[in-house]
Design an enzyme around this catalytic site. Sequence first.
Site, PDB file in Angstrom:
ATOM      1  N   HIS A  58      42.406  38.119  42.927  1.00  0.00           N
ATOM      2  CA  HIS A  58      40.974  37.839  43.053  1.00  0.00           C
ATOM      3  C   HIS A  58      40.681  36.983  44.283  1.00  0.00           C
ATOM      4  O   HIS A  58      39.621  37.118  44.892  1.00  0.00           O
ATOM      5  CB  HIS A  58      40.460  37.139  41.797  1.00  0.00           C
ATOM      6  CG  HIS A  58      40.311  38.060  40.635  1.00  0.00           C
ATOM      7  ND1 HIS A  58      39.250  38.010  39.769  1.00  0.00           N
ATOM      8  CD2 HIS A  58      41.080  39.083  40.196  1.00  0.00           C
ATOM      9  CE1 HIS A  58      39.382  38.954  38.843  1.00  0.00           C
ATOM     10  NE2 HIS A  58      40.485  39.603  39.094  1.00  0.00           N
ATOM     11  N   ASP A 102      33.701  35.451  40.988  1.00  0.00           N
ATOM     12  CA  ASP A 102      34.372  36.671  40.560  1.00  0.00           C
ATOM     13  C   ASP A 102      34.180  36.856  39.048  1.00  0.00           C
ATOM     14  O   ASP A 102      33.649  35.969  38.358  1.00  0.00           O
ATOM     15  CB  ASP A 102      35.840  36.684  41.004  1.00  0.00           C
ATOM     16  CG  ASP A 102      36.784  35.860  40.138  1.00  0.00           C
ATOM     17  OD1 ASP A 102      36.569  35.745  38.922  1.00  0.00           O
ATOM     18  OD2 ASP A 102      37.790  35.349  40.676  1.00  0.00           O
TER      19      ASP A 102
END
Length: 468
Positions: free
Chosen positions: A19, A116
Amino acid sequence: MQDPRPRHIVLLSSPGMGHLIPLASFARHLARHHHFAITLITHPTDHSDSAGYRSFADSLSDEVNVVSLPSLPPDAFPDTMAEARVFLTIRANLPHLRSLLRSLESTAPLAALVVDPFCLDAFDVAAELRLPVYLFSTSSCMLLSFAFHLPALDASFQREYRDLPEPFRLPGCVPVQGKDLIEPIQDRGKETYKLFLNAMKRFPEAKGVLANSFEDLEPGAVKGLKEGEGRPPVYPVGPLVWTVPDEEHECLGWLDRQPRGSVVYVSFGSGGTLTLAQTRELALGLEISGQRFLWAAKSPHESEANAAYLSAKKNEKNPLDFLPEGFLERTKDLGFIVASWVPQVQVLGHASTGGFLTHCGWNSTLESIVNGVPLIAWPLYAEQKMNAIQLTEDVKLALRPKVTESGLVGREEIARVVRCLMEGEEGKRLRKRAKELSDAAGRALGPGGSSIRAMADVAREWMDASRP
């Protein structure tokens, strides 16, 4: 009077390189092309001490201000699945995030917070600060579409999703059997399922969604997302992959000595691990194939396919110790095995690399597409089965080996699929398709490309925003 200081964008990444890398790539683009002040907030993991992380952090240089939230004790969440630990880590650090955002706000006007999909609890902190929040999807648009549909599926179907009577159909996407939907939702009684469901219920709260994909790669999924009702606008801004200056690594020197397009690169990402039995089958399959290979090997793990996701130190044994007896000697003229970090983007961009046996993580998928490398899809965990189906049946960039009833991919099947990719007519078709997608990726990020226009639209929103 308008504040003369540059608008400040804050990006929040969950733990894990998968991520962090695309968010950092986006941060760097914003700093270079739209002249925002950028702060990237990270969470420390054992990977923070790895060669790969150090290379990544060094290459950010002065373009992005990188700040790490406090680390938590190793036993903070005992006996908890990796995905649940990520959610809980974010939640535990919310007080620190609140303090950090207030401190940043005192130095420059904050225009937006970008998070995220694991960080949606930060929506509450942003609301306190009246800060617009955008979601950055680090996976495919197909998975993003599924996230918007999961709450309705949860309400309409009460059993486990592997028992769905028909394949699940998302607008503009290939159908997916219930058993192949993302791994964290496969047991509805576990805490991980509840955490994912609650997070996906909050997706519509975002002011906008930035997706690390591009329209020519997923035209049906993008169209379905944009036409869905009650959703924030979706901006496909990919493919964002991390590029660094050329580095020295022994595997690159080995690749320099191999014929063009002759090497299959084998890697299961920063987090993926195989069992001992599967590791040995893979080794023997590569040997039987007779093809040149570069293998980024990890020590096996018997129970967790994502054992290395949050901890590079989970298993410090030498991966070479688990290979079949005599394997290294027998393959010394064909293969090169690295028991540590590999500069993957450079490997995939090397002229000698002709194929990639991959776990189908989305970062690896985009890196292969950018470099025009066809795939062998070998999914392990998370959303990787959905990615594998998309890559084989929709994008048509990958072959997929058959798995036996015992769950193993046998050595002969591995040899067959490697030969097919590197030598066969199917491999030629896939290489042609890979070149088409690489060209499309270049257009998306080229002057006037679809992803460049989408980024400009978002940047314009942030420049024009005036928070009360």
